[in-house]
Design a protein around this motif. Structure first.
Motif, PDB file in Angstrom:
ATOM      1  N   TYR A  52      32.947  33.380  45.630  1.00  0.00           N
ATOM      2  CA  TYR A  52      33.713  33.386  46.878  1.00  0.00           C
ATOM      3  C   TYR A  52      34.008  34.847  47.203  1.00  0.00           C
ATOM      4  O   TYR A  52      34.905  35.459  46.629  1.00  0.00           O
ATOM      5  CB  TYR A  52      35.000  32.571  46.724  1.00  0.00           C
ATOM      6  CG  TYR A  52      34.746  31.138  46.332  1.00  0.00           C
ATOM      7  CD1 TYR A  52      34.652  30.133  47.294  1.00  0.00           C
ATOM      8  CD2 TYR A  52      34.570  30.780  44.989  1.00  0.00           C
ATOM      9  CE1 TYR A  52      34.395  28.810  46.939  1.00  0.00           C
ATOM     10  CE2 TYR A  52      34.313  29.472  44.621  1.00  0.00           C
ATOM     11  CZ  TYR A  52      34.227  28.488  45.590  1.00  0.00           C
ATOM     12  OH  TYR A  52      33.969  27.178  45.231  1.00  0.00           O
ATOM     13  N   ALA A  53      33.211  35.412  48.093  1.00  0.00           N
ATOM     14  CA  ALA A  53      33.301  36.842  48.391  1.00  0.00           C
ATOM     15  C   ALA A  53      34.229  37.079  49.583  1.00  0.00           C
ATOM     16  O   ALA A  53      34.129  36.402  50.607  1.00  0.00           O
ATOM     17  CB  ALA A  53      31.921  37.412  48.686  1.00  0.00           C
ATOM     18  N   GLY A  54      35.119  38.049  49.439  1.00  0.00           N
ATOM     19  CA  GLY A  54      36.008  38.441  50.525  1.00  0.00           C
ATOM     20  C   GLY A  54      37.090  37.433  50.839  1.00  0.00           C
ATOM     21  O   GLY A  54      37.730  37.534  51.890  1.00  0.00           O
ATOM     22  N   ASP A  55      37.324  36.481  49.947  1.00  0.00           N
ATOM     23  CA  ASP A  55      38.343  35.451  50.203  1.00  0.00           C
ATOM     24  C   ASP A  55      39.683  35.940  49.662  1.00  0.00           C
ATOM     25  O   ASP A  55      40.083  35.624  48.544  1.00  0.00           O
ATOM     26  CB  ASP A  55      37.941  34.134  49.544  1.00  0.00           C
ATOM     27  CG  ASP A  55      38.806  32.966  50.022  1.00  0.00           C
ATOM     28  OD1 ASP A  55      38.961  32.816  51.240  1.00  0.00           O
ATOM     29  OD2 ASP A  55      39.311  32.223  49.165  1.00  0.00           O
ATOM     30  N   ASP A  92      35.439  37.513  44.369  1.00  0.00           N
ATOM     31  CA  ASP A  92      35.083  38.923  44.556  1.00  0.00           C
ATOM     32  C   ASP A  92      35.754  39.423  45.836  1.00  0.00           C
ATOM     33  O   ASP A  92      35.466  38.937  46.930  1.00  0.00           O
ATOM     34  CB  ASP A  92      33.567  39.052  44.652  1.00  0.00           C
ATOM     35  CG  ASP A  92      33.100  40.499  44.717  1.00  0.00           C
ATOM     36  OD1 ASP A  92      33.936  41.401  44.923  1.00  0.00           O
ATOM     37  OD2 ASP A  92      31.882  40.731  44.574  1.00  0.00           O
ATOM     38  N   ALA A  93      36.656  40.390  45.694  1.00  0.00           N
ATOM     39  CA  ALA A  93      37.367  40.897  46.877  1.00  0.00           C
ATOM     40  C   ALA A  93      36.413  41.484  47.904  1.00  0.00           C
ATOM     41  O   ALA A  93      36.692  41.447  49.111  1.00  0.00           O
ATOM     42  CB  ALA A  93      38.400  41.935  46.453  1.00  0.00           C
ATOM     43  N   ALA A  94      35.305  42.047  47.456  1.00  0.00           N
ATOM     44  CA  ALA A  94      34.236  42.511  48.352  1.00  0.00           C
ATOM     45  C   ALA A  94      34.751  43.439  49.447  1.00  0.00           C
ATOM     46  O   ALA A  94      34.385  43.314  50.614  1.00  0.00           O
ATOM     47  CB  ALA A  94      33.502  41.308  48.962  1.00  0.00           C
ATOM     48  N   GLY A 104      36.982  43.387  41.890  1.00  0.00           N
ATOM     49  CA  GLY A 104      36.789  44.152  43.114  1.00  0.00           C
ATOM     50  C   GLY A 104      38.027  44.460  43.923  1.00  0.00           C
ATOM     51  O   GLY A 104      37.901  44.918  45.063  1.00  0.00           O
ATOM     52  N   ALA A 105      39.225  44.268  43.387  1.00  0.00           N
ATOM     53  CA  ALA A 105      40.447  44.542  44.164  1.00  0.00           C
ATOM     54  C   ALA A 105      40.654  46.050  44.292  1.00  0.00           C
ATOM     55  O   ALA A 105      40.832  46.746  43.281  1.00  0.00           O
ATOM     56  CB  ALA A 105      41.653  43.892  43.503  1.00  0.00           C
TER      57      ALA A 105
END
Length: 399
Positions: free
Chosen positions: A64-67, A88-90, A116-117
């Protein structure tokens, strides 16, 4: 797609009857909200927004990217199922703070991976804690500026157990694998915290700390693992003191560390709002730096630390505190372990530590200091049974 909350996942029992002129109703039962491809909610954050207090949110394995979002509801259980979901903060951040900002209280998160935060202030956290009471279990937080970062809340208890924290930290020494602010209590047990990027593997300003049956270590240069190698500062940092129990841990400092001390206690001063009692019991310390080292550094404490049944392997001073009480500890420049190169840090048979420990007197308030478990890799624990007439020195009984 957001489902109507009267769907099959929520069974609502509502009835009214007249008893002495009053209507009585039974509240709605908790729901299970399912997240993932083909499920009711496509992403965790959409489920968090739809949830009500008491709900269970199940996140299917996947990425779940950018969620990123804030979790405002309280009394939620958030759990990964059918694998460990990867969050993944992306490049995104909620409230300019991190991936999930936990505003609600009594939140439990189980079995997630978060990475990725990052934020412009260089302290982005995978989990930023702002509510009261929080539990994280069975999760892997890595390659964030902070793994877990909490604010000030002396009413709050934070429990972190059976987790892996690796390679978190911006690299400036102000962000860490785990950074707990001034909360009421921290329980940190059965975790594997390693390779913090310049910061600490654990930093806590809690008033009361239980740090038990964990492994703190880092990869050697050139080794591969679940993250890249890091260069941590302290393995455990308790900068403002407080009642602190460090029991049954494996604490291993690499040669390429940023600070010669392994455990640091009270270095920033101990306030009048807390005690300064430190108990270091049945730990295995290993220092791979052959030129410098202090195993337990204590400053500003009003009372002497109690060090009992610890195994100290490698170069260094046991403690700088002259008033510390040291009972049945053992130090060796190169103690023998089952397979140190592979991080199997159970001791080889040795008459110097077998049955050589003592039973520590209870702490103030009658708290038992006996080591009841041992760390088991990866991020687990096993019951510790005394195999001889007395407890062995160190974090493990000799088998």
């Amino acid at each position: 797609m957001q489902a109507n909350r009267t769907n099959a996942t929520r069974i609502t029992f509502a009835f009214a009857s007249l008893i002495m002129g009053a209507a009585v109703a039974v509240p709605a039962a908790a729901a299970t909200l399912s997240v993932g491809t083909g499920k009711t909610y496509a992403t965790p954050c959409k489920a968090f927004a739809a949830a009500q207090a008491g709900d269970l949110i199940e996140i299917q394995g996947g990425t779940y990217a950018g969620d990123v979002c804030a979790i405002y509801k309280s009394n939620l259980t958030i759990r990964g199922v059918n694998g460990r979901p990867k969050i993944d903060a992306a490049g995104k951040a909620a409230l300019s703070k991190g991936t999930w900002v936990v505003v609600g209280s009594n939140i439990v998160i189980d079995n997630v991976e978060m990475l990725g935060a990052r934020v412009p202030e260089r302290n982005g956290a995978a989990l930023r804690l702002e509510g009261t009471n929080f539990t994280l279990r069975n999760s892997f937080l890595h390659n964030n500026e902070n793994g877990v970062l909490s604010g000030v809340n002396t009413a709050s208890t934070v429990i972190l157990e059976n987790n892996e924290f690796g390679r978190n930290g911006y690299g400036d020494g102000y962000s860490h694998n785990v950074y707990i602010g001034k909360v009421g209590k921290l329980t940190f047990r059965y975790n594997y915290s390693h390779d913090a990027h310049v910061g600490h593997n654990l930093k806590s300003r809690a008033l009361y700390n239980t740090i038990a049956y964990n492994r703190f270590s880092s990869l050697r240069s050139g080794e591969s693992g679940s993250t890249a190698a890091g260069k941590p500062s302290y393995e455990i940092n308790v900068p403002n003191g407080g009642t602190t129990f460090i029991i049954g841990n494996v604490i291993m400092q690499p040669a390429a560390s940023n600070n010669p001390a392994m455990v640091s206690y009270g270095e920033e001063g101990i306030g009048t709002d807390r005690n300064s009692d430190l108990y270091v019991i049945n730990n295995t310390f290993i220092n791979d730096d052959g030129n410098r080292g202090t195993f337990v550094m204590v400053r500003n404490a009003k009372v002497g630390a109690k060090l009992v049944n610890n195994l100290f392997s490698g170069f260094g001073t046991v403690t700088n505190q002259t008033t510390a009480t040291k009972t049945t500890n053992y130090q060796s420049l190169a103690f023998g372990f089952v397979d140190k190169a592979a991080y199997d840090l159970r001791p080889l048979t040795s008459a110097l530590i077998a049955n050589a420990g003592s039973t520590p007197a209870p702490a103030s308030g009658g708290v038992s200091l006996a080591a009841a478990a041992s760390y088991k890799h990866l991020a687990a624990g096993t019951a510790r049974a005394v195999l001889g007439t007395k407890v062995d020195i160190g974090a493990y009984e000799i088998e």
